[in-house]
Design an enzyme around this catalytic site. Structure first.
Site, PDB file in Angstrom:
ATOM      1  CG  ASP A  22      -9.128 -13.042  -7.555  1.00  0.00           C
ATOM      2  OD1 ASP A  22      -8.625 -11.909  -7.401  1.00  0.00           O
ATOM      3  OD2 ASP A  22      -9.075 -13.661  -8.630  1.00  0.00           O
ATOM      4  N   GLY A  23     -11.132 -10.761  -6.372  1.00  0.00           N
ATOM      5  CA  GLY A  23     -12.200  -9.977  -6.974  1.00  0.00           C
ATOM      6  C   GLY A  23     -12.537  -8.675  -6.284  1.00  0.00           C
ATOM      7  NE  ARG A  26     -11.338  -9.689 -11.250  1.00  0.00           N
ATOM      8  CZ  ARG A  26     -11.757 -10.869 -10.837  1.00  0.00           C
ATOM      9  NH1 ARG A  26     -12.911 -11.333 -11.235  1.00  0.00           N
ATOM     10  NH2 ARG A  26     -11.011 -11.594 -10.025  1.00  0.00           N
ATOM     11  CG  HIS A  39      -8.157  -3.855  -1.395  1.00  0.00           C
ATOM     12  ND1 HIS A  39      -8.195  -5.071  -2.022  1.00  0.00           N
ATOM     13  CD2 HIS A  39      -7.295  -3.086  -2.117  1.00  0.00           C
ATOM     14  CE1 HIS A  39      -7.392  -5.050  -3.081  1.00  0.00           C
ATOM     15  NE2 HIS A  39      -6.851  -3.859  -3.159  1.00  0.00           N
ATOM     16  CG  ASN A  70      -1.551  -8.990  -4.386  1.00  0.00           C
ATOM     17  OD1 ASN A  70      -1.976  -9.858  -3.644  1.00  0.00           O
ATOM     18  ND2 ASN A  70      -1.808  -8.999  -5.690  1.00  0.00           N
ATOM     19  NE  ARG A  74      -2.879  -5.871  -7.275  1.00  0.00           N
ATOM     20  CZ  ARG A  74      -3.857  -6.594  -6.759  1.00  0.00           C
ATOM     21  NH1 ARG A  74      -4.437  -6.204  -5.625  1.00  0.00           N
ATOM     22  NH2 ARG A  74      -4.268  -7.702  -7.360  1.00  0.00           N
ATOM     23  NE  ARG A 190      -8.331 -17.164  -7.823  1.00  0.00           N
ATOM     24  CZ  ARG A 190      -7.058 -16.808  -7.832  1.00  0.00           C
ATOM     25  NH1 ARG A 190      -6.134 -17.660  -7.404  1.00  0.00           N
ATOM     26  NH2 ARG A 190      -6.684 -15.627  -8.260  1.00  0.00           N
ATOM     27  CB  SER A 198      -2.340 -17.110  -7.572  1.00  0.00           C
ATOM     28  OG  SER A 198      -3.513 -16.921  -8.333  1.00  0.00           O
TER      29      SER A 198
END
Length: 242
Positions: A22-23, A26, A39, A70, A74, A190, A198
């Site tokens: 994750d992240g 961000r 990504h 996802n 998106r 995670r 999730s």
């Protein structure tokens, strides 16, 4: 002189590590980059972590690449760029000498065959096929995958097959899951600073897993941090109800 990676005693290394990376978005936003650039950097980090896991002696490694949300909620541009990242990455994986030298079997789990373009599906199927006889290690990618949908499909299929309630045992459920050929998860990692699960990610397989949450966004969660996480696992004691 090249720094030699620290290798733990094999007795304390988890057999199956699953990573929720994750992240990425961000991380990109904090650097004024576009989401899909996060990504791309995440995919590069995945290559590093695969090598580190091999050096540490981890036999089974899983990555959650994308959920159904996802790929459906998106923006179209981001989805297209993400699929392009998959294409580049899996082409490199297919050519990787380490995959073949170390006998790594690649699996891709989820509903990706329903959603991905033919060229990408063909590439993933080639990765699966060319490594299907390998037995030394497992490398699993969960794409277009939701664990709650996996469980729903398993229940529906058991009903379709006429299995009675009295004949449903843990082994029965396992047989109907996407993850039927994968061992239970020992350690779920995670990244990204949001400590939660999730969409039922591998809900059956993580029932007794140790959990590790990192505040670091995935592109920066490199080999050193991953090794530290595995060392943390080695210090824990698993009671499993005893």
């Amino acid at each position: 002189m090249e720094k030699k990676e620290h290798v733990l005693p094999i007795s304390v290394v988890p057999n199956h590590v699953a990573i929720v990376p994750d992240g990425n978005r961000r991380w990109a936003k904090n650097r004024d980059l576009l989401p899909w650039e996060g990504h791309r950097f995440g995919a590069e980090n995945t290559e590093k972590l695969i090598k580190t896991a091999n050096n540490l002696g981890i036999k089974c490694l899983s990555f959650w690449g994308s959920s159904q949300d996802n790929l459906t909620k998106r923006p179209i541009r981001e989805k297209k760029e993400l699929l392009d990242v998959y294409k580049v990455y899996f082409e490199r994986l297919l050519r990787s000498d380490e995959i073949h030298k170390n006998g790594v079997r690649i699996r891709v789990l989820g509903e990706w065959e329903k959603q991905f373009p033919e060229s990408l599906k063909s590439l993933l199927l080639e990765c699966i096929d060319i490594t299907k006889e390998y037995t030394d290690r497992m490398l699993n990618f969960f794409l277009a995958y939701n664990g709650d949908r996996e469980m729903l499909f398993a229940i529906q299929k058991m009903i379709e097959d006429g299995i009675s309630a009295r004949d449903i045992h843990p082994e029965t459920i396992k047989k109907y899951l996407f993850t039927k050929d994968i061992p239970s998860v020992d350690y779920l990692v995670r990244t990204g600073g949001e400590p939660h699960l999730s969409a039922g990610f591998m809900m059956w397989e993580v029932a007794n897993a140790q959990l590790f949450f990192s505040d670091t966004c995935y592109p920066d969660f490199g080999p050193e941090m991953f090794t530290e996480a595995i060392e943390e696992f080695s210090r824990r004691k698993r009671r499993l109800g005893a």
